[in-house]
Write a protein that holds these residues in place. Structure first.
Motif, PDB file in Angstrom:
ATOM      1  N   LEU A  79       0.827  -1.197   0.000  1.00 33.00           N
ATOM      2  CA  LEU A  79       0.000   0.000   0.000  1.00 33.00           C
ATOM      3  C   LEU A  79       0.867   1.254   0.000  1.00 33.00           C
ATOM      4  O   LEU A  79       0.595   2.205  -0.726  1.00 33.00           O
ATOM      5  CB  LEU A  79      -0.939  -0.002   1.209  1.00 33.00           C
ATOM      6  CG  LEU A  79      -1.964   1.126   1.276  1.00 33.00           C
ATOM      7  CD1 LEU A  79      -2.804   1.181   0.011  1.00 33.00           C
ATOM      8  CD2 LEU A  79      -2.853   0.933   2.482  1.00 33.00           C
ATOM      9  N   GLU A  80       1.933   1.243   0.800  1.00 35.27           N
ATOM     10  CA  GLU A  80       2.855   2.381   0.807  1.00 35.27           C
ATOM     11  C   GLU A  80       3.468   2.584  -0.570  1.00 35.27           C
ATOM     12  O   GLU A  80       3.586   3.718  -1.038  1.00 35.27           O
ATOM     13  CB  GLU A  80       3.958   2.168   1.839  1.00 35.27           C
ATOM     14  CG  GLU A  80       3.488   2.347   3.262  1.00 35.27           C
ATOM     15  CD  GLU A  80       4.545   1.974   4.294  1.00 35.27           C
ATOM     16  OE1 GLU A  80       5.525   1.271   3.938  1.00 35.27           O
ATOM     17  OE2 GLU A  80       4.383   2.382   5.449  1.00 35.27           O
ATOM     18  N   GLN A  81       3.843   1.503  -1.253  1.00 36.66           N
ATOM     19  CA  GLN A  81       4.427   1.617  -2.584  1.00 36.66           C
ATOM     20  C   GLN A  81       3.444   2.254  -3.545  1.00 36.66           C
ATOM     21  O   GLN A  81       3.797   3.134  -4.327  1.00 36.66           O
ATOM     22  CB  GLN A  81       4.852   0.248  -3.114  1.00 36.66           C
ATOM     23  CG  GLN A  81       6.052  -0.331  -2.421  1.00 36.66           C
ATOM     24  CD  GLN A  81       6.321  -1.776  -2.844  1.00 36.66           C
ATOM     25  OE1 GLN A  81       5.546  -2.375  -3.577  1.00 36.66           O
ATOM     26  NE2 GLN A  81       7.422  -2.326  -2.357  1.00 36.66           N
ATOM     27  N   VAL A  82       2.187   1.824  -3.498  1.00 35.36           N
ATOM     28  CA  VAL A  82       1.169   2.377  -4.387  1.00 35.36           C
ATOM     29  C   VAL A  82       0.941   3.849  -4.075  1.00 35.36           C
ATOM     30  O   VAL A  82       0.891   4.682  -4.977  1.00 35.36           O
ATOM     31  CB  VAL A  82      -0.155   1.577  -4.272  1.00 35.36           C
ATOM     32  CG1 VAL A  82      -1.274   2.291  -5.011  1.00 35.36           C
ATOM     33  CG2 VAL A  82       0.032   0.167  -4.811  1.00 35.36           C
ATOM     34  N   VAL A  83       0.833   4.187  -2.796  1.00 35.57           N
ATOM     35  CA  VAL A  83       0.600   5.575  -2.405  1.00 35.57           C
ATOM     36  C   VAL A  83       1.774   6.443  -2.827  1.00 35.57           C
ATOM     37  O   VAL A  83       1.599   7.519  -3.395  1.00 35.57           O
ATOM     38  CB  VAL A  83       0.354   5.684  -0.879  1.00 35.57           C
ATOM     39  CG1 VAL A  83       0.380   7.129  -0.424  1.00 35.57           C
ATOM     40  CG2 VAL A  83      -0.974   5.036  -0.511  1.00 35.57           C
ATOM     41  N   PHE A  84       3.009   5.987  -2.578  1.00 37.61           N
ATOM     42  CA  PHE A  84       4.182   6.759  -2.960  1.00 37.61           C
ATOM     43  C   PHE A  84       4.265   6.899  -4.478  1.00 37.61           C
ATOM     44  O   PHE A  84       4.621   7.952  -4.991  1.00 37.61           O
ATOM     45  CB  PHE A  84       5.467   6.131  -2.417  1.00 37.61           C
ATOM     46  CG  PHE A  84       5.572   6.197  -0.920  1.00 37.61           C
ATOM     47  CD1 PHE A  84       5.164   7.318  -0.217  1.00 37.61           C
ATOM     48  CD2 PHE A  84       6.063   5.130  -0.206  1.00 37.61           C
ATOM     49  CE1 PHE A  84       5.260   7.384   1.163  1.00 37.61           C
ATOM     50  CE2 PHE A  84       6.167   5.178   1.187  1.00 37.61           C
ATOM     51  CZ  PHE A  84       5.760   6.309   1.861  1.00 37.61           C
TER      52      PHE A  84
END
Length: 95
Positions: A83-88
């Protein structure tokens, strides 16, 4: 409330309005993303605290009683990281 997966976020398509995306629809979806992300972080912190308490007690009883707990922690960690990768990645595109 249905929990989003990173793939739900990645695959989300928004309807095009005359001059781009429907702003209300995008904002509504992003609110849902934020709420889910916050829930995952809180859940992850609760599980980490449970693990710390079990380790401080010098006992592996908690893990021994629930052998699936390690798998749950690994799964949550992977979900948060994805999720962090997608958000970033999305933030890198100007959001």
């Amino acid at each position: 409330m249905k929990r989003l997966t990173p793939m739900d976020i990645f695959n989300k398509d928004f309807k095009h309005a005359i001059r781009g995306y429907d702003i209300d629809e995008v904002n509504e979806f992003l609110d849902l993303v934020i709420k889910n992300y916050e829930d995952l972080i809180e859940e992850n912190e609760r599980l980490k605290e449970q693990l710390r308490k079990a380790q401080r007690g010098g006992s592996s009883r908690m893990v021994a009683e629930d052998p699936g707990q390690n798998a749950v922690i690994r799964d949550l960690t992977r979900r948060v990281e994805r999720l962090e990768q997608v958000v970033f990645r999305q933030n890198g595109r100007g959001r």
